[in-house]
Write a protein that holds these residues in place. Structure first.
Motif, PDB file in Angstrom:
ATOM      1  N   GLU A 108       0.885  -1.157  -0.011  1.00  0.00           N
ATOM      2  CA  GLU A 108      -0.020  -0.077   0.175  1.00  0.00           C
ATOM      3  C   GLU A 108       0.892   1.157   0.176  1.00  0.00           C
ATOM      4  OE1 GLU A 108      -2.567  -0.481   3.217  1.00  0.00           O
ATOM      5  OE2 GLU A 108      -3.821  -1.917   2.502  1.00  0.00           O
ATOM      6  N   GLY A 109       2.030   1.185  -0.045  1.00  0.00           N
ATOM      7  CA  GLY A 109       3.201   2.203   0.124  1.00  0.00           C
ATOM      8  C   GLY A 109       3.309   2.868   1.514  1.00  0.00           C
ATOM      9  N   GLN A 110       2.645   2.331   2.516  1.00  0.00           N
ATOM     10  CA  GLN A 110       2.679   2.917   3.951  1.00  0.00           C
ATOM     11  C   GLN A 110       4.153   2.867   4.429  1.00  0.00           C
ATOM     12  OE1 GLN A 110      -0.310   3.826   5.830  1.00  0.00           O
ATOM     13  NE2 GLN A 110      -1.628   3.278   4.423  1.00  0.00           N
ATOM     14  N   ILE A 111       4.839   1.765   3.961  1.00  0.00           N
ATOM     15  CA  ILE A 111       6.293   1.725   4.351  1.00  0.00           C
ATOM     16  C   ILE A 111       7.043   1.217   3.109  1.00  0.00           C
ATOM     17  CG2 ILE A 111       5.636   0.733   6.638  1.00  0.00           C
ATOM     18  CD1 ILE A 111       6.316  -2.071   5.768  1.00  0.00           C
ATOM     19  N   PRO A 112       8.416   1.543   3.147  1.00  0.00           N
ATOM     20  CA  PRO A 112       9.199   1.415   1.934  1.00  0.00           C
ATOM     21  C   PRO A 112       8.860   0.053   1.246  1.00  0.00           C
ATOM     22  CG  PRO A 112      10.585   2.573   3.628  1.00  0.00           C
ATOM     23  CD  PRO A 112       9.164   1.822   4.166  1.00  0.00           C
ATOM     24  N   ARG A 113       8.840   0.013   0.200  1.00  0.00           N
ATOM     25  CA  ARG A 113       8.687  -1.214  -0.906  1.00  0.00           C
ATOM     26  C   ARG A 113       9.894  -2.220  -0.803  1.00  0.00           C
ATOM     27  NH1 ARG A 113       9.888  -2.649  -5.600  1.00  0.00           N
ATOM     28  NH2 ARG A 113       8.581  -3.487  -7.073  1.00  0.00           N
ATOM     29  N   PHE A 114       9.367  -3.387  -0.740  1.00  0.00           N
ATOM     30  CA  PHE A 114      10.427  -4.394  -0.857  1.00  0.00           C
ATOM     31  C   PHE A 114      10.541  -4.879  -2.382  1.00  0.00           C
ATOM     32  CE2 PHE A 114       7.526  -6.215   2.811  1.00  0.00           C
ATOM     33  CZ  PHE A 114       8.123  -5.280   3.667  1.00  0.00           C
ATOM     34  N   ASP A 115      11.716  -5.336  -2.402  1.00  0.00           N
ATOM     35  CA  ASP A 115      12.477  -5.783  -3.681  1.00  0.00           C
ATOM     36  C   ASP A 115      11.389  -7.026  -4.019  1.00  0.00           C
ATOM     37  OD1 ASP A 115      13.911  -3.727  -4.355  1.00  0.00           O
ATOM     38  OD2 ASP A 115      15.733  -5.042  -3.383  1.00  0.00           O
ATOM     39  N   ALA A 116      11.246  -8.067  -3.075  1.00  0.00           N
ATOM     40  CA  ALA A 116      10.449  -9.492  -3.037  1.00  0.00           C
ATOM     41  C   ALA A 116      10.089  -9.732  -1.674  1.00  0.00           C
ATOM     42  CB  ALA A 116      11.294 -10.460  -3.642  1.00  0.00           C
ATOM     43  N   ALA A 117       9.219 -10.837  -1.526  1.00  0.00           N
ATOM     44  CA  ALA A 117       8.774 -11.084  -0.119  1.00  0.00           C
ATOM     45  C   ALA A 117       8.967 -12.803  -0.397  1.00  0.00           C
ATOM     46  CB  ALA A 117       7.306 -10.874   0.026  1.00  0.00           C
ATOM     47  N   LEU A 118       9.288 -13.324   0.750  1.00  0.00           N
ATOM     48  CA  LEU A 118       9.685 -14.877   0.853  1.00  0.00           C
ATOM     49  C   LEU A 118       8.568 -15.542   1.764  1.00  0.00           C
ATOM     50  CD1 LEU A 118      13.654 -14.605   1.159  1.00  0.00           C
ATOM     51  CD2 LEU A 118      12.376 -15.053  -0.934  1.00  0.00           C
ATOM     52  N   PHE A 119       8.285 -16.717   1.074  1.00  0.00           N
ATOM     53  CA  PHE A 119       7.374 -17.645   1.929  1.00  0.00           C
ATOM     54  C   PHE A 119       8.382 -18.905   2.050  1.00  0.00           C
ATOM     55  CE2 PHE A 119       4.382 -21.012   1.826  1.00  0.00           C
ATOM     56  CZ  PHE A 119       3.751 -21.034   3.046  1.00  0.00           C
ATOM     57  N   ALA A 120       8.348 -19.329   3.309  1.00  0.00           N
ATOM     58  CA  ALA A 120       9.162 -20.599   3.424  1.00  0.00           C
ATOM     59  C   ALA A 120       8.032 -21.836   3.723  1.00  0.00           C
ATOM     60  CB  ALA A 120       9.891 -20.729   4.619  1.00  0.00           C
ATOM     61  N   ASP A 121       8.016 -22.608   2.659  1.00  0.00           N
ATOM     62  CA  ASP A 121       6.935 -23.583   2.718  1.00  0.00           C
ATOM     63  C   ASP A 121       7.499 -24.957   2.994  1.00  0.00           C
ATOM     64  OD1 ASP A 121       4.585 -25.184   2.144  1.00  0.00           O
ATOM     65  OD2 ASP A 121       4.809 -24.869  -0.093  1.00  0.00           O
ATOM     66  N   THR A 122       6.733 -25.370   4.272  1.00  0.00           N
ATOM     67  CA  THR A 122       7.221 -26.911   4.807  1.00  0.00           C
ATOM     68  C   THR A 122       6.465 -27.972   3.818  1.00  0.00           C
ATOM     69  OG1 THR A 122       5.168 -26.988   6.132  1.00  0.00           O
ATOM     70  CG2 THR A 122       6.909 -25.921   7.146  1.00  0.00           C
ATOM     71  N   GLY A 123       5.496 -27.630   2.954  1.00  0.00           N
ATOM     72  CA  GLY A 123       5.098 -28.544   1.829  1.00  0.00           C
ATOM     73  C   GLY A 123       3.726 -29.160   2.781  1.00  0.00           C
ATOM     74  N   TRP A 124       3.550 -28.769   4.086  1.00  0.00           N
ATOM     75  CA  TRP A 124       2.447 -29.339   4.888  1.00  0.00           C
ATOM     76  C   TRP A 124       1.855 -28.354   5.731  1.00  0.00           C
ATOM     77  CZ3 TRP A 124       2.514 -33.007   9.650  1.00  0.00           C
ATOM     78  CH2 TRP A 124       0.900 -33.632   9.730  1.00  0.00           C
ATOM     79  N   GLU A 125       1.481 -27.186   4.926  1.00  0.00           N
ATOM     80  CA  GLU A 125       0.769 -26.046   5.801  1.00  0.00           C
ATOM     81  C   GLU A 125      -0.752 -26.188   5.621  1.00  0.00           C
ATOM     82  OE1 GLU A 125       2.383 -23.639   7.342  1.00  0.00           O
ATOM     83  OE2 GLU A 125       4.324 -23.971   6.610  1.00  0.00           O
ATOM     84  N   PRO A 126      -1.535 -25.685   6.463  1.00  0.00           N
ATOM     85  CA  PRO A 126      -2.929 -25.731   6.520  1.00  0.00           C
ATOM     86  C   PRO A 126      -3.500 -24.968   5.231  1.00  0.00           C
ATOM     87  CG  PRO A 126      -2.373 -24.950   8.659  1.00  0.00           C
ATOM     88  CD  PRO A 126      -0.869 -25.084   7.739  1.00  0.00           C
ATOM     89  N   LYS A 127      -4.602 -25.653   4.829  1.00  0.00           N
ATOM     90  CA  LYS A 127      -5.201 -25.167   3.548  1.00  0.00           C
ATOM     91  C   LYS A 127      -5.187 -23.588   3.579  1.00  0.00           C
ATOM     92  CE  LYS A 127      -9.307 -25.437   0.597  1.00  0.00           C
ATOM     93  NZ  LYS A 127     -10.620 -25.868   0.219  1.00  0.00           N
ATOM     94  N   GLN A 128      -5.523 -22.923   4.673  1.00  0.00           N
ATOM     95  CA  GLN A 128      -5.765 -21.510   4.857  1.00  0.00           C
ATOM     96  C   GLN A 128      -4.542 -20.636   4.527  1.00  0.00           C
ATOM     97  OE1 GLN A 128      -6.827 -24.114   6.688  1.00  0.00           O
ATOM     98  NE2 GLN A 128      -7.372 -23.375   8.941  1.00  0.00           N
ATOM     99  N   VAL A 129      -3.285 -21.238   5.086  1.00  0.00           N
ATOM    100  CA  VAL A 129      -2.058 -20.497   4.762  1.00  0.00           C
ATOM    101  C   VAL A 129      -1.815 -20.442   3.031  1.00  0.00           C
ATOM    102  CG1 VAL A 129       0.446 -20.893   4.922  1.00  0.00           C
ATOM    103  CG2 VAL A 129      -1.182 -21.290   6.893  1.00  0.00           C
ATOM    104  N   TYR A 130      -2.068 -21.584   2.526  1.00  0.00           N
ATOM    105  CA  TYR A 130      -1.885 -21.537   0.997  1.00  0.00           C
ATOM    106  C   TYR A 130      -3.027 -20.654   0.308  1.00  0.00           C
ATOM    107  CZ  TYR A 130       1.237 -25.280   1.539  1.00  0.00           C
ATOM    108  OH  TYR A 130       2.400 -26.018   1.961  1.00  0.00           O
ATOM    109  N   THR A 131      -4.055 -20.508   0.765  1.00  0.00           N
ATOM    110  CA  THR A 131      -5.294 -19.528   0.358  1.00  0.00           C
ATOM    111  C   THR A 131      -4.772 -18.167   0.666  1.00  0.00           C
ATOM    112  OG1 THR A 131      -7.037 -21.083   0.645  1.00  0.00           O
ATOM    113  CG2 THR A 131      -7.576 -18.707   0.711  1.00  0.00           C
TER     114      THR A 131
END
Length: 109
Positions: free
Chosen positions: A12-35
């Motif tokens: 939203e531009g409220q704080i400085p923009r990132f170059d990228a965001a990272l998500f560490a996937d365990t491969g077995w997250e709850p469905k809500q996390v992937y949504t």
């Protein structure tokens, strides 16, 4: 949840923009996390912030494989006195911190 909040503030531009965001996937997250991840990817794409996924494998498959290195997960139990307890865990370091550090090093060169 705090990570998502900071990400949305950057989108939203409220704080400085990132170059990228990272998500560490365990491969077995709850469905809500992937949504939620799909939603974050869409919002990030609109803001020009890609959401990249990193992984050390599938924690469930690794836990069930007798030939794989065993890494303890947060297993919940009832203590002898009836109170709730949680077994010692190592999964955050193995399935979240290590792959995130590896990706950051790759990104930064």
């Amino acid at each position: 949840m705090q990570s998502l909040t900071v990400f949305l503030l950057a989108c939203e531009g409220q704080i400085p923009r990132f170059d990228a965001a990272l998500f560490a996937d365990t491969g077995w997250e709850p469905k809500q996390v992937y949504t939620q991840l799909d939603t974050a990817r869409r919002i990030g794409a609109q803001a020009g912030i890609p959401v990249l996924t990193v992984s050390s494998g599938n924690i469930r498959h690794d836990a069930l494989n007798p030939d794989a290195r065993f890494v303890t997960m947060p297993l919940f139990a009832k203590n002898p006195d009836g109170s709730r307890g949680m077994a010692r865990r190592q999964c955050t370091g193995e399935y979240k911190i290590k792959p995130l550090k590896r990706a950051i090093r790759d990104i930064l060169g």
